[in-house]
Design an enzyme around this catalytic site. Structure first.
Site, mmCIF file in Angstrom:
data_model
loop_
_atom_site.group_PDB
_atom_site.id
_atom_site.type_symbol
_atom_site.label_atom_id
_atom_site.label_comp_id
_atom_site.label_asym_id
_atom_site.label_seq_id
_atom_site.Cartn_x
_atom_site.Cartn_y
_atom_site.Cartn_z
ATOM 1 N N TYR A 56 0.837 -1.195 0.000
ATOM 2 C CA TYR A 56 0.000 0.000 0.000
ATOM 3 C C TYR A 56 0.873 1.246 0.000
ATOM 4 O O TYR A 56 1.654 1.467 0.928
ATOM 5 C CB TYR A 56 -0.923 0.025 1.217
ATOM 6 C CG TYR A 56 -1.874 -1.143 1.331
ATOM 7 C CD1 TYR A 56 -2.212 -1.922 0.226
ATOM 8 C CD2 TYR A 56 -2.444 -1.472 2.553
ATOM 9 C CE1 TYR A 56 -3.084 -2.992 0.348
ATOM 10 C CE2 TYR A 56 -3.330 -2.528 2.675
ATOM 11 C CZ TYR A 56 -3.641 -3.287 1.580
ATOM 12 O OH TYR A 56 -4.505 -4.348 1.707
ATOM 13 N N SER A 203 -13.267 -4.968 2.396
ATOM 14 C CA SER A 203 -14.257 -4.330 1.512
ATOM 15 C C SER A 203 -15.686 -4.744 1.871
ATOM 16 O O SER A 203 -16.484 -5.094 0.986
ATOM 17 C CB SER A 203 -13.965 -4.638 0.042
ATOM 18 O OG SER A 203 -12.755 -4.063 -0.367
ATOM 19 N N PRO A 204 -16.061 -4.704 3.157
ATOM 20 C CA PRO A 204 -17.417 -5.124 3.530
ATOM 21 C C PRO A 204 -18.493 -4.164 3.034
ATOM 22 O O PRO A 204 -19.681 -4.493 3.093
ATOM 23 C CB PRO A 204 -17.363 -5.153 5.065
ATOM 24 C CG PRO A 204 -16.317 -4.141 5.414
ATOM 25 C CD PRO A 204 -15.279 -4.277 4.329
ATOM 26 N N LEU A 205 -18.072 -2.990 2.538
ATOM 27 C CA LEU A 205 -19.015 -2.032 1.957
ATOM 28 C C LEU A 205 -18.905 -1.995 0.430
ATOM 29 O O LEU A 205 -19.284 -1.005 -0.203
ATOM 30 C CB LEU A 205 -18.776 -0.637 2.548
ATOM 31 C CG LEU A 205 -18.998 -0.541 4.060
ATOM 32 C CD1 LEU A 205 -18.632 0.837 4.576
ATOM 33 C CD2 LEU A 205 -20.458 -0.863 4.406
ATOM 34 N N ARG A 207 -16.334 -1.744 -1.613
ATOM 35 C CA ARG A 207 -15.454 -0.653 -2.070
ATOM 36 C C ARG A 207 -16.195 0.684 -2.115
ATOM 37 O O ARG A 207 -15.942 1.532 -2.953
ATOM 38 C CB ARG A 207 -14.849 -0.984 -3.432
ATOM 39 C CG ARG A 207 -14.142 -2.323 -3.462
ATOM 40 C CD ARG A 207 -13.454 -2.602 -4.777
ATOM 41 N NE ARG A 207 -13.018 -3.997 -4.823
ATOM 42 C CZ ARG A 207 -11.979 -4.500 -4.180
ATOM 43 N NH1 ARG A 207 -11.231 -3.709 -3.450
ATOM 44 N NH2 ARG A 207 -11.671 -5.778 -4.276
ATOM 45 N N PHE A 209 -19.340 1.183 -2.788
ATOM 46 C CA PHE A 209 -20.544 1.201 -3.628
ATOM 47 C C PHE A 209 -21.804 1.011 -2.790
ATOM 48 O O PHE A 209 -22.835 1.652 -3.036
ATOM 49 C CB PHE A 209 -20.450 0.105 -4.685
ATOM 50 C CG PHE A 209 -21.264 0.378 -5.925
ATOM 51 C CD1 PHE A 209 -20.643 0.550 -7.151
ATOM 52 C CD2 PHE A 209 -22.645 0.466 -5.883
ATOM 53 C CE1 PHE A 209 -21.387 0.807 -8.309
ATOM 54 C CE2 PHE A 209 -23.391 0.721 -7.027
ATOM 55 C CZ PHE A 209 -22.759 0.894 -8.242
#
Length: 323
Positions: A56, A203-205, A207, A209
């Site tokens: 990262y 990414s539980p959301l 990413r 969206f």
């Protein structure tokens, strides 16, 4: 903030962690002062589980995490990863799971983080050219040397998980999981529960969206990697937006945000063994995410969510081919 036992080797983490990737790269520009405020707000909210990786930035995200958490080092769990090689200019150089690279990577991460021991060390992606037994064998040597406390894998298959776990106990698997990425339910989550391995959904959301904040591709910054993600492009975007609209409607009926509903759903799937790591670089979104901890569902609501977002509902692949 409740804590859970992540895996069966003794690691305890907060129910929600913080994914730190976007503070340094991929999701457009960020503000260093605001990043520091996010870390403090997370700590104030009871978060003790922080996720980074050497790739990262590249490299600078570990430095940021180390700088932010150094004053509270003995109160937090720091997870980082290796295997995705990148050059100083950011170019992607492929995967590397060779034992010598494992040792080289951990020393570099420890230096950037400014710590003596990494709490949870993941193989970020499995190198198809190196038997996982060799990679995990080298990772086990890091535990014996006191450089790492617990071992993890990311995006591994059930067979790879079993092979790795036979070499050294694996504490956690990190894999994408959300209302539009439910594939781990088929084989991966049952395998983890059988072996006593914790699950860290990233990414539980979706990413971002699933928060309902992105109504058209142009809402994303020009340098945002999601502009190249298949789920954010063309017809896929419009199809996925229909799912989000339905989630927003249900959330409004409950008096919560779409983000809180989506995150609370992930939490509800694993109340004892899931530690999601939603990422953010803004305090207001961190606080919104923490609010998901107070959201519960009736059986009828869960059935409605299953209708809205069944397995395979998302249009488009999770990742674009690496350029």
């Amino acid at each position: 903030m409740d804590k859970i036992k992540l895996g069966s080797q003794g690691l305890e983490v907060s129910r929600l962690g913080l994914g730190c990737m976007g503070m340094s790269e991929f999701y457009g520009a960020s503000d260093d002062a605001e990043n520091m405020r996010v870390f403090q707000a997370a700590l104030d909210g009871g978060v003790n589980f922080f996720d980074t990786a050497d790739m990262y930035g590249p490299f600078i995200n570990e430095e940021l995490v180390g700088r932010a958490l150094r004053p509270v080092r003995d109160q937090v769990v720091i997870a980082t990863k290796f295997a995705n090689m990148r050059g100083e200019g950011g170019e992607f150089l492929g995967l590397n799971g060779r034992p010598e690279y494992v040792h080289q990577s951990v020393d570099a991460s420890l230096k950037r983080l400014g710590i003596d021991t990494i709490d949870l060390y993941y193989q970020h992606r499995v190198d198809p050219n190196v038997p996982i037994e060799e990679t995990v064998g080298a990772m086990a040597e890091l535990v014996q040397a006191g450089k790492v406390r617990y071992l993890g894998l990311s995006e591994a298959t059930p067979e790879q998980i079993r092979r790795a776990h036979a070499v050294h106990p694996i504490t956690a698997l990190q894999t994408e999981y959300s209302l539009w990425s439910r594939e781990p339910e088929d084989e991966i989550i049952p395998t983890l529960r059988e072996l006593g391995i914790g699950f860290v959904p990233y990414s539980p959301l979706g990413r971002g969206f699933l928060t309902g904040q992105i109504k058209k591709p142009e809402d994303l910054p020009e340098d945002d990697f999601r502009r190249h993600n298949p789920r954010f492009i063309g017809e896929n975007f419009q199809k996925n937006l229909q799912v989000v609209t339905a989630i927003e409607e249900l959330a409004a009926q409950k008096g919560v945000s779409a983000a809180q509903l989506a995150l609370a759903w992930v939490l509800a799937q694993g109340p004892q063994d899931f530690a999601p790591i939603p990422g953010t670089k803004r305090v207001k979104y961190l606080q919104e995410n923490l609010g998901a901890l107070n959201v519960s569902f009736t059986p009828e609501e869960l059935a409605r969510i299953d209708q809205i977002a069944p397995v395979g509902v998302a249009a488009g692949e999770r990742y674009a081919p690496r350029r």
